[in-house]
Scaffold this active site. Structure first.
Site, PDB file in Angstrom:
ATOM      1  N   GLU A 140       0.818  -1.211   0.000  1.00 38.67           N
ATOM      2  CA  GLU A 140       0.000   0.000   0.000  1.00 38.67           C
ATOM      3  C   GLU A 140       0.851   1.261   0.000  1.00 38.67           C
ATOM      4  O   GLU A 140       0.501   2.269  -0.631  1.00 38.67           O
ATOM      5  CB  GLU A 140      -0.947  -0.001   1.208  1.00 38.67           C
ATOM      6  N   HIS A 156       1.796   2.216  -3.507  1.00 35.05           N
ATOM      7  CA  HIS A 156       0.716   2.972  -4.165  1.00 35.05           C
ATOM      8  C   HIS A 156       0.746   4.430  -3.718  1.00 35.05           C
ATOM      9  O   HIS A 156       0.670   5.349  -4.537  1.00 35.05           O
ATOM     10  CB  HIS A 156      -0.650   2.387  -3.793  1.00 35.05           C
TER      11      HIS A 156
END
Length: 398
Positions: A68, A71
């Site tokens: 994550e 991202h």
């Protein structure tokens, strides 16, 4: 997604966990300690299995966080503000303040996570190959390598909200030049993918392992539901684009004075109003909360005596405070608080409110406008001699 546990900040990004993260950590640790590791390396003390499994579960959650973070960091480099990262039962969620501005940026943000998982897969395999450690630890590291590989591959399946769905969206957006068209396509793809996984899980449930089948069905249900919800949100954003809050809101709603007696408010306002929710205001006319008919109905008559409206009011979340001139898409920024989606203020005073019914009406009107704009004006047809000419819908024009 709501963070029940704040884990701090990484590179200036707020990181937290949903309570369900504990569930997945326990499930992973339990599966490793009772099945995976004893099968790979039998004959070890039970405490060692649990100790190594706990470490592997923590490292796997750290791998999800790294996925994550990739991202988030790429998004921030591409000018997209990042609100937070939240770990939960089925992985992680990175919340952005706005959408990417181009297909290229969306593609780069989407592939960053799976690429990071692939890199971690390679790193863990190198550890297995190069480090001559205890067999139990080596088996746990090998499991981490496999799981990061699976995470990378699974996330590239072509359906929203998976990373592969974002990649597909970027490709369609680039090809057709229409973000809206890409939104619709990947939403349908995500729902189809979810239903396919549910079917596979059902077959697995019948023919093989009931635990694996249930897990697959849970993932499929989540993907299908998330894809449908995201499709609806995107459609709503498109429908409200170009509108202002004043175009959607209910103007001059009935208000609930915070100082008023509950019985008095019920008799003078609630029983005479068509509203099901009321903005609560203080003496200055500023918002002090929200009161719904459901709350009033759940209150026994004896509990209403000598009680002020303010004691029943729920706080208004900050993202539910709107201005009449705000872009209407701001209404969708936060989840609805019951039927209320926003309290509209101007110069500190409540001048309107936005309910789910208001948004539904506005979206239906947007659809009507779009279809009316797309359809050409009906061509007149020649009537029989001696009769008036009519339009195609049968209305006489004289």
């Amino acid at each position: 997604m709501r963070q029940n546990l704040r884990l701090g900040h990484v590179a200036g990004i707020a990181v937290g966990a949903h309570w369900s993260t504990v569930v997945i950590a326990v499930l992973i640790g339990g599966a490793l300690a009772t099945a995976v590791l004893p099968q790979a390396v039998p004959g070890q003390a039970q405490e060692r299995y649990w100790l190594v499994s706990a470490g592997a579960a923590i490292l796997f959650l750290a791998s999800l966080l790294a996925h994550e973070l990739a991202h988030a960091l790429v998004a921030r480099r591409r000018g997209v503000p990042v609100k937070s990262i939240t770990l939960w039962l089925l992985g992680g969620v990175t919340e952005f303040a706005e959408d990417t501005k181009s297909p290229k940026a969306e593609f780069q943000v989407a592939v960053a996570g799976p690429l990071t998982s692939l890199v971690l897969c390679g790193v863990f395999y190198l550890v297995v190959l190069l480090v001559n450690g205890p067999a139990l630890v080596v088996s746990a590291v090998r499991w981490l390598a496999v799981m990061n590989g699976v995470l990378a591959v699974f996330n590239m399946l072509p359906g929203t909200p998976l990373d592969g769905g974002r990649v597909l969206h970027a490709a369609l957006w680039s090809k057709h030049g229409s973000r809206t068209r890409a939104d619709r396509t990947v939403a349908r793809a995500g729902q189809g993918l979810g239903m396919a996984l549910i079917a596979v899980g059902a077959m697995q449930l019948i023919l093989m392992s009931w635990t694996g089948g249930l897990w697959m069905m849970l993932i499929g249900w989540f993907l299908s539901s998330a894809a449908r919800s995201e499709g609806l949100v995107k459609a709503a954003q498109e429908g409200l684009r170009g509108w202002h809050v004043r175009d959607v809101m209910t103007a001059s709603p009935d208000l609930a004075p915070a100082w008023q007696d509950v019985d008095d408010f019920i008799s003078t306002v609630a029983l005479r109003s068509h509203q099901t929710v009321f903005p609560v205001v203080d003496f200055a006319g500023e918002p002090a909360g929200v009161l719904s008919l459901d709350v009033l109905s759940a209150l026994a008559p004896e509990q209403r005596r000598d009680r002020r409206v303010s004691t029943l009011a729920r706080p208004v979340p900050p993202d539910h405070l709107l201005s009449p001139d705000d872009d209407a898409t701001r209404i969708l920024a936060g989840p609805a608080a019951g039927e209320l989606m926003g309290v509209v203020t101007e110069n500190g005073h409540v001048v309107g409110m936005v309910t789910t019914a208001d948004v539904t009406r506005a979206l239906r009107q947007a659809v009507l406008r779009a279809t009316s704009a797309e359809q050409p004006a009906p061509a007149p047809r020649t009537g029989s001699p001696g009769r008036d000419t009519e339009t195609a819908d049968g209305t006489g024009i004289g």
